[in-house]
Design an enzyme around this catalytic site. Structure first.
Site, PDB file in Angstrom:
ATOM      1  N   SER A  47       0.716  -1.238   0.032  1.00 20.53           N
ATOM      2  CA  SER A  47      -0.051   0.304   0.296  1.00 20.53           C
ATOM      3  C   SER A  47       1.020   1.006  -0.280  1.00 20.53           C
ATOM      4  O   SER A  47       0.015   2.350  -0.381  1.00 20.53           O
ATOM      5  CB  SER A  47      -0.572   0.312   1.108  1.00 20.53           C
ATOM      6  OG  SER A  47       0.055   0.232   2.451  1.00 20.53           O
ATOM      7  N   HIS A  48       2.337   0.864   0.548  1.00 21.31           N
ATOM      8  CA  HIS A  48       2.898   2.221   0.507  1.00 21.31           C
ATOM      9  C   HIS A  48       4.522   2.415  -0.354  1.00 21.31           C
ATOM     10  O   HIS A  48       5.431   2.300  -0.219  1.00 21.31           O
ATOM     11  CB  HIS A  48       3.250   2.699   1.584  1.00 21.31           C
ATOM     12  CG  HIS A  48       1.989   3.410   2.685  1.00 21.31           C
ATOM     13  ND1 HIS A  48       1.176   2.835   2.887  1.00 21.31           N
ATOM     14  CD2 HIS A  48       1.498   4.337   2.501  1.00 21.31           C
ATOM     15  CE1 HIS A  48       0.593   3.118   3.082  1.00 21.31           C
ATOM     16  NE2 HIS A  48       0.114   4.478   3.102  1.00 21.31           N
ATOM     17  N   GLU A 188      -4.372   0.434   1.592  1.00 21.02           N
ATOM     18  CA  GLU A 188      -4.966  -1.174   1.192  1.00 21.02           C
ATOM     19  C   GLU A 188      -6.393  -1.663   0.958  1.00 21.02           C
ATOM     20  O   GLU A 188      -6.577  -2.111   0.031  1.00 21.02           O
ATOM     21  CB  GLU A 188      -4.879  -1.606   2.765  1.00 21.02           C
ATOM     22  CG  GLU A 188      -4.557  -3.374   2.315  1.00 21.02           C
ATOM     23  CD  GLU A 188      -3.765  -3.821   1.448  1.00 21.02           C
ATOM     24  OE1 GLU A 188      -3.949  -4.606   1.084  1.00 21.02           O
ATOM     25  OE2 GLU A 188      -2.365  -3.083   1.997  1.00 21.02           O
TER      26      GLU A 188
END
Ligand code: NDP
Ligand code: PYC
Length: 338
Positions: A47-48, A188
């Site tokens: 997600s990052h 997410e």
């Protein structure tokens, strides 16, 4: 299974820099942002990782972010560093302020760095991990956009408000945790939407206030805090400490400032650094060794430490490179000059 593309870590860094520079970011910002995106992808924090490049470029295109901002580091007080990011992204502001934060923590035992006016999209663990590499204990927190309902409510007030902690260990990587105070990072849920996958109940409610496992409905509704009222209180603390305490925006104010364009959140970040040697003097080593007994008691019964998965992923990625969804690879290629 959806199609994937294999990349070496060198390719991850190169593509990230190229996409950011093509998106108009200065070489200094592109390097700093690519550093955290690279670290996220390498440690399988999807997600990052490279997914964040899309949001960075979009935020610049929307005209909110200054892609050439030069952070201003100010020696504000004996134990306080202030960094004005001047409406640029946060990673360069953090990099520029960190040496003075470390110097002050070593002098005073406990020092704080307030970053103001930054666009923030990144995970916090690269920051606390970097501070712990200097033998310091670190704590970092930041708001985001108001996407999260308080426990007992149904309307967003809080950001996804991450908090991260690092404790240096004598014989290996630090003990680190880093999590959103929402049930899960918004990124997410966005990845679930991109992949067409349902989300678990408990992450979010739809705009009518009903539990949902539809990622699109969740993003349009409100996310939920982790741990009910406990996550809610922690989230409020982060709003206060990395908002009004440092003279910066709350998540609700950041959302209003965005004016619906969908840029990265704009606000402040608070980072604290503690030097065990100042707290404990000659006894520092002895007390830090006692911490190891606690870690042994955790792993000794088969439980895992936070970051253990991440460190294992790091080794795997160093050996084999990484895999990203082909749809993300294609979206990134579309941002490069033809
Ligand atoms: P998770 O809910 O996955 O929690 C992550 C943390 O919990 C990690 O330290 C992780 O270690 C640890 N952990 C997970 N499972 C276990 C377990 N079974 N036992 C022990 N520890 C465990 O992540 P989030 O979705 O909450 O957050 C993901 C990222 O999103 C964070 O890096 C955060 O900084 C970032 N974020 C950034 C925001 C911003 O505004 N800039 C906003 C919100 C989130 P491990 O990594 O080893 O699994
Ligand atoms: O995933 O919640 C999130 C997030 C917000 C800002 C950056 N990441």
């Amino acid at each position: 299974m959806s199609e994937e593309v294999a990349l070496s870590l060198d390719e991850v860094r190169r593509i990230s820099i190229d996409v950011l520079e093509a998106g108009g970011l200065s070489p200094e910002h592109a390097q700093a942002i690519a550093g955290v995106v690279y670290a996220g992808q390498r440690d399988e924090c999807h997600s990052h990782g490279m997914y964040r490049l899309l949001g960075c470029v979009r935020s610049v295109k929307e005209g909110k972010v200054d892609p050439n901002a030069v952070p201003d580091v100010v020696d504000h007080a004996p134990a306080v560093v202030r960094v004005d990011a001047r409406y640029g992204f946060s990673p360069l502001a953090f990099e520029r302020g960190r040496p003075l934060l470390v110097e002050k923590a070593r002098r005073t035992g406990l020092a704080a760095m307030a970053i103001n006016n930054c666009f923030h999209f990144s995970a916090l663990w690269p920051e606390v991990e970097a501070i712990s590499a200097d033998g310091l204990v670190a704590l970092a927190m930041t708001p985001s956009h108001s996407w999260v309902a308080p426990a007992g409510g149904k309307k967003p007030v809080f950001g996804t408000n991450p908090i991260a902690f690092a404790w240096p260990r004598p014989d290996g990587p630090p003990f680190v945790f880093d999590f959103a105070t929402s049930a899960i990072a918004r990124g997410e849920i966005e990845l679930h939407r991109r992949a067409g996958k349902p989300i678990p109940h408990g992450w979010a409610i739809d705009s009518e206030g009903n539990s949902t496992n539809d990622a699109t409905a969740a993003l349009a509704g409100a996310m939920l805090t982790f741990g009910g009222h406990k996550g809610s209180a922690l989230s409020a603390m982060i709003e206060l400490m990395a908002g009004p305490l440092i003279g910066d925006m709350t998540s609700a104010e950041s959302m209003a400032f965005d004016e619906g364009v969908g840029a990265a959140p704009c606000h402040g970040e608070l980072i604290l650094a503690f030097d065990p040697k100042v707290f404990l003097g000659a006894e520092a080593t002895q007390h830090v060794a006692r911490a190891e007994k606690m870690f042994d008691a955790i792993v000794g019964q088969g439980a895992r430490l936070p970051s253990q998965r991440r460190y294992e992923a790091r080794e795997r990625s160093k050996a084999n490179g990484v895999r990203i969804p082909k749809a993300l690879y294609d979206d990134l290629q579309a941002l490069l000059p033809r």
